[in-house]
Scaffold this active site. Structure first.
Site, PDB file in Angstrom:
ATOM      1  N   SER A  95       1.163  -6.030  -3.712  1.00 45.56           N
ATOM      2  CA  SER A  95       0.034  -6.660  -4.391  1.00 45.56           C
ATOM      3  C   SER A  95       0.102  -8.183  -4.240  1.00 45.56           C
ATOM      4  O   SER A  95       0.207  -8.693  -3.133  1.00 45.56           O
ATOM      5  CB  SER A  95       0.044  -6.218  -5.856  1.00 45.56           C
ATOM      6  OG  SER A  95      -1.129  -6.590  -6.498  1.00 45.56           O
ATOM      7  N   ASP A 217      -8.629   1.859  -3.152  1.00 47.64           N
ATOM      8  CA  ASP A 217      -7.919   0.909  -4.001  1.00 47.64           C
ATOM      9  C   ASP A 217      -8.925  -0.081  -4.586  1.00 47.64           C
ATOM     10  O   ASP A 217      -9.547  -0.847  -3.863  1.00 47.64           O
ATOM     11  CB  ASP A 217      -6.849   0.173  -3.174  1.00 47.64           C
ATOM     12  CG  ASP A 217      -5.999  -0.765  -4.025  1.00 47.64           C
ATOM     13  OD1 ASP A 217      -6.331  -0.978  -5.210  1.00 47.64           O
ATOM     14  OD2 ASP A 217      -4.997  -1.286  -3.501  1.00 47.64           O
ATOM     15  N   HIS A 245      -3.383   1.596  -6.435  1.00 49.60           N
ATOM     16  CA  HIS A 245      -2.895   0.323  -5.921  1.00 49.60           C
ATOM     17  C   HIS A 245      -1.393   0.359  -5.652  1.00 49.60           C
ATOM     18  O   HIS A 245      -0.821  -0.637  -5.239  1.00 49.60           O
ATOM     19  CB  HIS A 245      -3.224  -0.759  -6.961  1.00 49.60           C
ATOM     20  CG  HIS A 245      -2.989  -2.146  -6.480  1.00 49.60           C
ATOM     21  ND1 HIS A 245      -3.524  -2.633  -5.301  1.00 49.60           N
ATOM     22  CD2 HIS A 245      -2.289  -3.184  -7.020  1.00 49.60           C
ATOM     23  CE1 HIS A 245      -3.150  -3.900  -5.145  1.00 49.60           C
ATOM     24  NE2 HIS A 245      -2.407  -4.242  -6.169  1.00 49.60           N
TER      25      HIS A 245
END
Lengths: 267, 427
Positions: A95, A217, A245
């Site tokens: 991320s 996502d 995610h």
């Protein structure tokens, strides 16, 4: 300062194996890697850590100014690389840590030699000519969610969460503690993450890069994955058939396969 | 309500008939019925979030039909955008890691617009091989609860803002106090030719302005003036007197450096200023230093202040008595006692305030006193003024909480040319 305990650095895997530095994203801590780290440690030197303010890091080292921008998190990464004298590091960032990796690689080009980005987004908020998927109001909503969810964190439990080497069982009793963060700290990390714009920094990437995205996502939609892939010359894009995610949790085998294939091709 | 047909266990009396009816009603509340119309929402989703099963309660809250939702929507489609991020960064990872998550507060979107604050709890159900198969979620209507929590949160924010403000105010006040306090004392002692001077100020509490003061300043090319004293009381009023005292003595000394004259001027000023009420007074020693060959001549006068202490090169330590001097500022005219002495090489004059002699020591909390001070000072003969101050500071620190007053120290001495001869060590 002892960086290893400050960032709760853990090291597994053969001593002379190629180095993988696993960096968690906004939300939880290094437990995010629990389904892939053991398998990786069979063939790699696996370094995991918690950013200051997350997990069992030393909360007393947290500073609202330093951690208000991604540079502060990149500094954590650089300091860990230096403290352990890591060389030829493959940086695996989940991320927002994908962008932290970009900044860290620019700061220590002699140490970080490849980047693996899991669900990267250089900019979450839409702007003219760019679609990140979110509006400023959406981010406010997220901050509201953070305020109304303490997730097991409370000031009295903080010392336990921070690490209590004498009584490790204490930590295990806490529910939701993997994502337990002081709400004030979580807020600063959320703002640093979701209000960041690293699109210019992406252009500086000059190491082999893998962009690993999920087919569904919300946080890093495929459009954004394609953008990252486009901007970084020679990068490789792999789309996993996974929702959410966190493919390292929801699709660990596929994530491992993509990771090891990419790293294998580098050496 | 009534069952027909033969009963397997026929009632034997009127009382059991009503009990049986209630039991029958319970039986009719089947598990399916409970699932559909429970006072909470039930939701089962596949691992990719697709909604596989949902109860009527939740459909009613959402304002949607079963056909719209089942197999067509994902769980996160029900959430606000901010809620989706929260779900994907906290809820989903925790559920993967722990197999369950409880009590997460999020908002779900209603079909016609508007939101319903809910509390979510989820568990994953594994198949026979242990692989996660589906996620079961209960949804509680948390409208009232969240309104209450928001109220608490707002109160906390208000309290935090107030605390921050209070801390800032306190910091500003302490800065102002520190600046004021410094205006009452010289930032550093000026170098006096042929002499050495050292000082120390012990503050009993950083929040309180002390009433002790001292100073050392040139009068002309040859002479230097010094003073040290103690204003009665503490706090801003005492500090105001201290300030008036310091600048009055400085100005008076330039006009007429005679010690008695300087103290007399101060007496007149303080008495006039505070005569109208709230009488304020101080004790003080004022003196003048003048180089005379190898020695320094000291002329001083005292107004009700503890006597100065002289530590001689020959190993003796004696008070310089100034009896009879009155408190400064208490009467329209006051007598002050003058005395003189000479300081030779190795001699040091020590001025102090009564915080030092009135400190409490030992378990009986006895006064430290004049005799103990003189004995302590006797061990310090042959030491330079800065060493005397160092030793005295150590003494003050050793009193711990026995020292509850501000204490000022000023040491003036004539250095020896041979600082460490060691020929006659102190006894």
């Amino acid at each position: 300062m002892d960086i290893v305990s400050r960032n709760n650095v853990t090291v597994t895997g053969p001593q002379d194996a190629p180095v993988l530095l696993l960096a968690h994203g906004f939300g939880c801590d290094q437990n995010m890697w629990r389904l892939v780290a053991p398998a990786l440690a069979e063939n790699y030197r696996v370094i995991q850590f918690d950013y200051v303010g997350s997990g069992r890091s030393d909360l007393s080292a947290w500073d609202a100014t330093r951690y208000a921008t991604l540079d502060g998190y990149a500094q954590d990464v650089v300091e860990i690389c230096e403290a352990l004298d890591l060389r030829e590091v493959s940086f695996v960032g989940h991320s927002v840590s994908s962008m932290v990796g970009v900044l860290a690689a620019a700061a220590t080009p002699d140490r970080i030699t490849s980047l693996i980005m899991i669900g990267p987004s250089p900019c979450y908020v839409d702007s003219p000519g760019y679609r990140g998927g979110f509006s400023a109001e959406d981010i406010d909503e997220l901050l509201e969610s953070l305020d109304s969810n303490y997730l097991g964190w409370s000031a009295t439990m903080a010392p336990v969460i921070m690490g209590n080497p004498d009584r490790p069982e204490l930590g295990e009793e806490l529910t939701n503690s993997f994502c337990a963060t002081d709400p004030a700290i979580a807020r600063v990390f959320a703002r640093a993450t979701f209000l960041s714009d690293s699109r210019d920094d992406l252009k500086t990437v000059n190491v082999p890069t893998l962009v690993l995205e999920c087919s569904q996502d919300v946080i890093a939609p495929r459009e954004v994955g394609a953008y990252v892939h486009d901007v970084i010359p020679g990068s490789r894009l792999v789309t996993l058939d996974a929702t959410g995610h966190c493919p390292q949790l929801s699709a660990p085998e596929a994530t491992l396969a993509a990771l090891t294939e990419f790293i294998g091709n580098q050496s | 309500m009534c069952r027909t047909g033969p009963s397997p266990d026929p009632p034997e009396g009127g009382e059991t008939t009503s009990t049986d009816a209630a039991f029958t009603a319970l039986l009719e509340d089947s598990a399916d019925e409970l699932y559909e119309s429970a006072p909470c929402g039930y939701l089962s989703t596949l691992m990719d979030g697709t909604i596989a099963k949902i109860n009527t309660t939740l459909l009613t809250w959402l304002g949607r039909s079963r056909e719209e939702v089942v197999g067509r929507m994902r769980f996160t489609d029900l959430l606000t955008v901010g809620g989706k991020i929260y779900h994907d960064t906290h809820f989903a990872p925790l559920l993967s890691m722990q197999g369950s998550v409880s009590g997460i507060a999020l908002d779900i979107k209603k079909a016609e617009g508007g939101r319903l604050p809910v509390l979510l709890s989820s568990v994953t159900k594994n198949d026979s091989t242990g692989r996660p198969q589906l996620i079961r979620t209960t949804v509680f209507d948390a409208s009232d609860r969240r309104a209450y929590e928001r109220e608490l949160l707002r109160e906390r924010q208000v309290a935090e803002a107030a605390r921050t403000q209070a801390e800032e105010d306190r910091e500003r006040l302490q800065e102002a106090l520190a600046v004021l306090q410094q205006s009452l004392l010289p930032a550093a002692l000026p170098p006096v030719p042929g002499m050495e001077a050292a000082s120390h100020y012990h503050t009993a509490s950083p929040d309180r302005l002390g009433g002790d003061f001292y100073d050392l300043f040139p009068l002309d090319g040859k002479r230097w003036a010094f003073f040290l004293g103690d204003v009665c009381g503490k706090g801003p009023q005492a500090a105001a007197v201290t300030s008036l005292t310091r600048y009055t003595l400085r100005a008076a000394a330039l006009h007429d450096p005679d010690p008695v004259a300087a103290l007399t001027t101060l007496n007149t000023v303080l008495h006039e200023r505070y005569a109208a009420g709230d009488p304020r007074y101080c004790t003080a020693i004022f003196g003048v230093l003048e180089q005379a060959g190898d020695t320094v001549k000291v002329e001083l006068a005292s107004g009700g202040h503890p006597p100065a202490l002289v530590m001689r090169q020959d190993g003796s330590a004696e008070y310089l008595p100034t009896p009879g001097g009155l408190l400064v500022g208490i009467l329209p005219s006051a007598p002050f006692t003058a005395t003189t002495t000479e300081l030779a090489a190795g001699d040091t004059l020590l001025l102090y305030t009564d915080g030092l002699t009135e400190a409490r020591i030992g378990e009986e909390r006895e006064l430290f006193g004049d005799v103990a001070l003189r004995d302590f000072a006797a061990d310090l003969t042959h030491t330079a003024p800065h060493e005397v101050i160092e030793a005295m500071t150590g003494l003050l620190n050793s009193f711990g909480d026995g020292l509850d007053d501000d204490t000022a120290l000023l040491a003036l001495g004539v250095p020896t040319d041979r600082p460490d001869t060691g020929s006659d060590s102190p006894t």
